[in-house]
Each structure stands twice: as C-alpha cells, then as structure tokens.
Design a protein around this motif. Structure first.
Motif, PDB file in Angstrom:
ATOM      1  N   ALA A   1      -3.596  11.718  -6.959  1.00 30.80           N
ATOM      2  CA  ALA A   1      -3.108  11.274  -5.655  1.00 30.80           C
ATOM      3  C   ALA A   1      -1.605  10.991  -5.648  1.00 30.80           C
ATOM      4  CB  ALA A   1      -3.879  10.038  -5.201  1.00 30.80           C
ATOM      5  N   THR A   2      -1.104  10.362  -6.704  1.00 29.73           N
ATOM      6  CA  THR A   2       0.327  10.047  -6.744  1.00 29.73           C
ATOM      7  C   THR A   2       1.170  11.315  -6.708  1.00 29.73           C
ATOM      8  OG1 THR A   2      -0.070   8.000  -7.979  1.00 29.73           O
ATOM      9  CG2 THR A   2       2.152   8.927  -8.078  1.00 29.73           C
ATOM     10  N   SER A   3       0.777  12.312  -7.494  1.00 31.65           N
ATOM     11  CA  SER A   3       1.519  13.568  -7.542  1.00 31.65           C
ATOM     12  C   SER A   3       1.376  14.345  -6.235  1.00 31.65           C
ATOM     13  CB  SER A   3       1.020  14.420  -8.708  1.00 31.65           C
ATOM     14  OG  SER A   3       1.256  13.762  -9.938  1.00 31.65           O
ATOM     15  N   LEU A   4       0.186  14.303  -5.633  1.00 30.25           N
ATOM     16  CA  LEU A   4      -0.008  14.985  -4.361  1.00 30.25           C
ATOM     17  C   LEU A   4       0.814  14.313  -3.262  1.00 30.25           C
ATOM     18  CD1 LEU A   4      -3.850  15.674  -4.525  1.00 30.25           C
ATOM     19  CD2 LEU A   4      -1.998  17.335  -4.797  1.00 30.25           C
ATOM     20  N   GLY A   5       0.941  12.991  -3.346  1.00 29.24           N
ATOM     21  CA  GLY A   5       1.811  12.295  -2.398  1.00 29.24           C
ATOM     22  C   GLY A   5       3.255  12.723  -2.554  1.00 29.24           C
ATOM     23  N   ALA A   6       3.686  12.910  -3.812  1.00 26.20           N
ATOM     24  CA  ALA A   6       5.052  13.395  -4.049  1.00 26.20           C
ATOM     25  C   ALA A   6       5.231  14.799  -3.495  1.00 26.20           C
ATOM     26  CB  ALA A   6       5.361  13.380  -5.544  1.00 26.20           C
ATOM     27  N   GLY A   7       4.211  15.645  -3.659  1.00 25.34           N
ATOM     28  CA  GLY A   7       4.279  16.995  -3.097  1.00 25.34           C
ATOM     29  C   GLY A   7       4.377  16.973  -1.590  1.00 25.34           C
ATOM     30  N   ALA A   8       3.577  16.100  -0.951  1.00 25.44           N
ATOM     31  CA  ALA A   8       3.627  15.981   0.510  1.00 25.44           C
ATOM     32  C   ALA A   8       4.980  15.468   0.969  1.00 25.44           C
ATOM     33  CB  ALA A   8       2.508  15.056   0.984  1.00 25.44           C
TER      34      ALA A   8
ATOM     35  N   ARG B   1       0.841  -1.189   0.000  1.00 29.27           N
ATOM     36  CA  ARG B   1       0.000   0.000   0.000  1.00 29.27           C
ATOM     37  C   ARG B   1       0.883   1.248   0.000  1.00 29.27           C
ATOM     38  NH1 ARG B   1      -2.765  -1.312   3.977  1.00 29.27           N
ATOM     39  NH2 ARG B   1      -4.571  -2.156   2.881  1.00 29.27           N
ATOM     40  N   THR B   2       0.633   2.158  -0.921  1.00 28.15           N
ATOM     41  CA  THR B   2       1.407   3.389  -1.027  1.00 28.15           C
ATOM     42  C   THR B   2       0.584   4.567  -0.528  1.00 28.15           C
ATOM     43  OG1 THR B   2       0.631   3.927  -3.252  1.00 28.15           O
ATOM     44  CG2 THR B   2       2.530   2.442  -3.079  1.00 28.15           C
ATOM     45  N   ALA B   3       1.232   5.731  -0.419  1.00 23.66           N
ATOM     46  CA  ALA B   3       0.517   6.933  -0.001  1.00 23.66           C
ATOM     47  C   ALA B   3      -0.602   7.271  -0.978  1.00 23.66           C
ATOM     48  CB  ALA B   3       1.497   8.102   0.124  1.00 23.66           C
ATOM     49  N   ALA B   4      -0.376   7.017  -2.263  1.00 22.53           N
ATOM     50  CA  ALA B   4      -1.394   7.320  -3.270  1.00 22.53           C
ATOM     51  C   ALA B   4      -2.677   6.532  -3.031  1.00 22.53           C
ATOM     52  CB  ALA B   4      -0.853   7.024  -4.664  1.00 22.53           C
ATOM     53  N   HIS B   5      -2.550   5.308  -2.469  1.00 25.94           N
ATOM     54  CA  HIS B   5      -3.737   4.516  -2.175  1.00 25.94           C
ATOM     55  C   HIS B   5      -4.541   5.124  -1.033  1.00 25.94           C
ATOM     56  CE1 HIS B   5      -1.224   0.948  -3.825  1.00 25.94           C
ATOM     57  NE2 HIS B   5      -1.924   1.508  -4.787  1.00 25.94           N
ATOM     58  N   LEU B   6      -3.887   5.881  -0.173  1.00 23.12           N
ATOM     59  CA  LEU B   6      -4.530   6.411   1.029  1.00 23.12           C
ATOM     60  C   LEU B   6      -4.988   7.856   0.872  1.00 23.12           C
ATOM     61  CD1 LEU B   6      -2.001   4.953   3.627  1.00 23.12           C
ATOM     62  CD2 LEU B   6      -4.179   3.975   2.911  1.00 23.12           C
TER      63      LEU B   6
ATOM     64  N   LEU C   1      -2.049  21.816  -1.027  1.00 19.82           N
ATOM     65  CA  LEU C   1      -1.455  20.987  -2.079  1.00 19.82           C
ATOM     66  C   LEU C   1      -2.432  20.733  -3.224  1.00 19.82           C
ATOM     67  CD1 LEU C   1       0.469  18.302   0.039  1.00 19.82           C
ATOM     68  CD2 LEU C   1       1.507  19.788  -1.696  1.00 19.82           C
ATOM     69  N   THR C   2      -3.711  20.706  -2.920  1.00 22.17           N
ATOM     70  CA  THR C   2      -4.715  20.363  -3.938  1.00 22.17           C
ATOM     71  C   THR C   2      -5.199  21.557  -4.743  1.00 22.17           C
ATOM     72  OG1 THR C   2      -6.609  20.675  -2.428  1.00 22.17           O
ATOM     73  CG2 THR C   2      -5.532  18.505  -2.431  1.00 22.17           C
ATOM     74  N   TRP C   3      -4.880  22.779  -4.331  1.00 24.99           N
ATOM     75  CA  TRP C   3      -5.503  23.964  -4.913  1.00 24.99           C
ATOM     76  C   TRP C   3      -5.229  24.102  -6.402  1.00 24.99           C
ATOM     77  CZ3 TRP C   3      -4.790  28.520  -0.890  1.00 24.99           C
ATOM     78  CH2 TRP C   3      -5.503  28.201   0.281  1.00 24.99           C
ATOM     79  N   TYR C   4      -4.007  23.834  -6.829  1.00 22.76           N
ATOM     80  CA  TYR C   4      -3.648  24.014  -8.234  1.00 22.76           C
ATOM     81  C   TYR C   4      -3.073  22.734  -8.841  1.00 22.76           C
ATOM     82  CZ  TYR C   4      -4.546  28.914  -7.386  1.00 22.76           C
ATOM     83  OH  TYR C   4      -5.169  30.093  -7.064  1.00 22.76           O
ATOM     84  N   ALA C   5      -3.507  21.586  -8.307  1.00 24.44           N
ATOM     85  CA  ALA C   5      -3.010  20.313  -8.817  1.00 24.44           C
ATOM     86  C   ALA C   5      -3.424  20.095 -10.274  1.00 24.44           C
ATOM     87  CB  ALA C   5      -3.522  19.164  -7.945  1.00 24.44           C
ATOM     88  N   LYS C   6      -4.639  20.489 -10.626  1.00 20.60           N
ATOM     89  CA  LYS C   6      -5.110  20.300 -12.000  1.00 20.60           C
ATOM     90  C   LYS C   6      -4.266  21.106 -12.980  1.00 20.60           C
ATOM     91  CE  LYS C   6      -9.252  20.676 -14.910  1.00 20.60           C
ATOM     92  NZ  LYS C   6     -10.695  21.024 -14.938  1.00 20.60           N
TER      93      LYS C   6
END
Length: 297
Positions: free
Chosen positions: A136-143, A125-130, A178-183
């Motif tokens: 999610a994968t990119s946001l996990g990298a940002g975190a 299980r990776t951070a992207a799964h949670l 982190l999510t504000w400008y992810a798109k």
C-alpha cells in the motif's frame, strides 16, 4: 462577516451573544456551514492559545474541498468550548472561507476546554492506511507520481509534496493498473534499489498503451536480470540503480526519468548504450501515453 463581537483579549462569558450573526447551535448537530459562517467563526471565535494557522495545511484542505473530495458531515467537525471558542477546526474553516465552499458539517458547541489538550494528537492517517492492497505504501507513492504528472509540468513534479491524501487515494482507485506488477516491482527494488513508486507509475501508464503486451517480460527481466544482453534497457536500468543515484533535490525526478527512458527503449526497440538523464532535460513521457488535457494544471 459580522462585526467584532468581543474586544480582543477579553474573556467571553456566554456561548453565543445576542448580536452574533452566526450563532452556534444549542446542541451537537449536522448543519450547513457557509463560507461566511466559517470566516466569522475563525475571526471572532479562535482561542488565543490555539496553535498558529498553517497556510500549507489549510491550502491542502481547500484543494480537497474545491475538488469535491471533502466528505460531507464528517464526524471530524467543528468543536467549540463553553465560551464559544474554537477547540478544533480552524484550518478547515480557513479552507472553507478561502475556497468559498459550503459544507454540511458536524458542529459541537459547549464542550469542555480541557479536551483541547487531547484533540488532534492522534496518529495521522496516511494514504497507505486507506489503500486496501498489498504494498500500500508503494502504491500510494505511485499514485502520488501520477497525480503530480497529470498537471502537465514536464520540467518536474513541483506539486508532488502538496498532493493531499484524498487525492492520492482517488488517483489510486482511478488507476487499477498500479497493482498489476507491484509484486515484481517490489522484488526488483529488493534486488536493485529501483524505487517501487515511480516504477509502478510508469508501468501503469504503459498499460494504457499499445505496448501493454510487453509488460510481463519487462517486469520479469527487471526483477530477475536473467538472460539479458549488455544493451538490454532492463539490464542498464538494474545496473544504474545498483550503482546509486546522486542525492539532492532532483533525485525523485531523476529516478522517474531513468525508468521511463529504459521502458521507452525496451517498448520501442531503440538501441541504448548508456542510460542517463540530465537536469536540463524535460521529464520524458511514457511512449504512447498522454494524460487527458482536462486534467492538466
């Protein structure tokens, strides 16, 4: 730790000998496992055919346990066979013993040795799964970038690869920005190759500064490239990543530093002709942002 209960290499014929200072329960249950219990079990109940202990894995578990991120009474408990040997749990025991942490843990005694062949064979299980969010994968990298930067080592991010999944998830929830400008960061990546993880990490920090009102125009300009003058830091950033970065050990730091420098120039109105970062330079800080001192390593 108790005395050595079994001669090395000798098969034990009972689950818990009478002289065992830390006996196993008679049936599966949640119980308080002390560091001393974990140390004794690891020393005298580890099956010789278990995989070798990984210091890296146990250190990651220890970090999470000491920080209070380890879920108490997790169903992923300590499993022992019908002779009292460990089937699953040696890395968690090592982390408990080294970290001096007492935990409420499920303990499963008297299990068939045959399950050893299928335990821990699942998809990790990776951070992207949670992280329940788009990208999610990119946001996990940002975190992960933010967690590494919080250590305060501005010559780089040496702990980046050692940050655990629970720490990534914890940091993600602490940074809704982190999510504000992810798109928009994702669209910019498709167009220019600017990596999303460090990009959203920079923008998340910027969102906690006096320059936050500039984020929308920044994101639009980096994504589209429309109507940008030759000295606009957004245009320079686009061109820099389109040209490609040198490969090698410092590529992650290099990419992050370029994004920070471009953002800082845009936010403060500084004139920039060339966008570059040398390996001999400190990692730049996002203009107007400082990580809390109590989180520094």
């Amino acid at each position: 730790m108790g005395s050595n209960l079994w001669p090395v290499g000798q098969e034990r014929d009972e689950l818990t000998p009478a002289n065992d200072p830390y006996p196993l329960p008679s049936k599966p249950q949640i119980m308080a496992v002390t560091p001393e219990m974990a140390s004794s079990w690891l020393s005298y109940r580890n099956h010789p055919k278990n995989r070798p202990l990984s210091k890296t894995v146990s250190a990651r578990y220890q970090t999470d346990m000491e920080a209070g991120r380890w879920a108490q009474a997790t169903p992923e408990g300590y499993i022992f066979d019908s002779q009292g040997y460990i089937i699953s749990g040696q890395h968690r025991m090592k982390a408990q013993a080294n970290g001096n942490v007492e935990l409420m843990m499920w303990v499963f005694p008297d299990q068939p040795r045959e399950i050893f062949e299928v335990v821990d064979q699942g998809y990790k299980r990776t951070a992207a799964h949670l992280i329940q969010a788009p990208y999610a994968t990119s946001l996990g990298a940002g975190a992960r970038h933010l967690a590494a930067l919080a250590d305060g080592d501005r010559w780089g991010m040496p702990r980046f690869a050692r940050i655990t999944t629970p720490e990534v998830v914890e940091t993600f929830h602490a940074w809704p920005e982190l999510t504000w400008y992810a798109k928009q960061a994702h669209a910019a990546f498709l167009e220019t190759g600017i990596p999303i993880g460090p990009h959203v990490a920079v923008l998340a920090q910027a969102a906690r500064t006096e320059h936050r009102d500039l984020l929308h125009d920044w994101a639009h300009g980096v994504k589209s490239g429309e109507d940008l003058s030759g000295s606009d830091p957004r245009l320079l950033l686009r061109k820099r990543f389109r040209a490609g970065l040198p490969t090698g050990r410092g590529k992650r730091d290099h990419a992050y530093a370029l994004i920070v420098k471009a953002w800082n120039a845009y936010a403060t109105g500084d004139h920039v002709n060339v966008l570059r970062h040398m390996s001999t330079e400190l990692l730049p800080k996002v203009a107007g942002f400082e990580f809390p001192k109590e989180k520094a390593a």
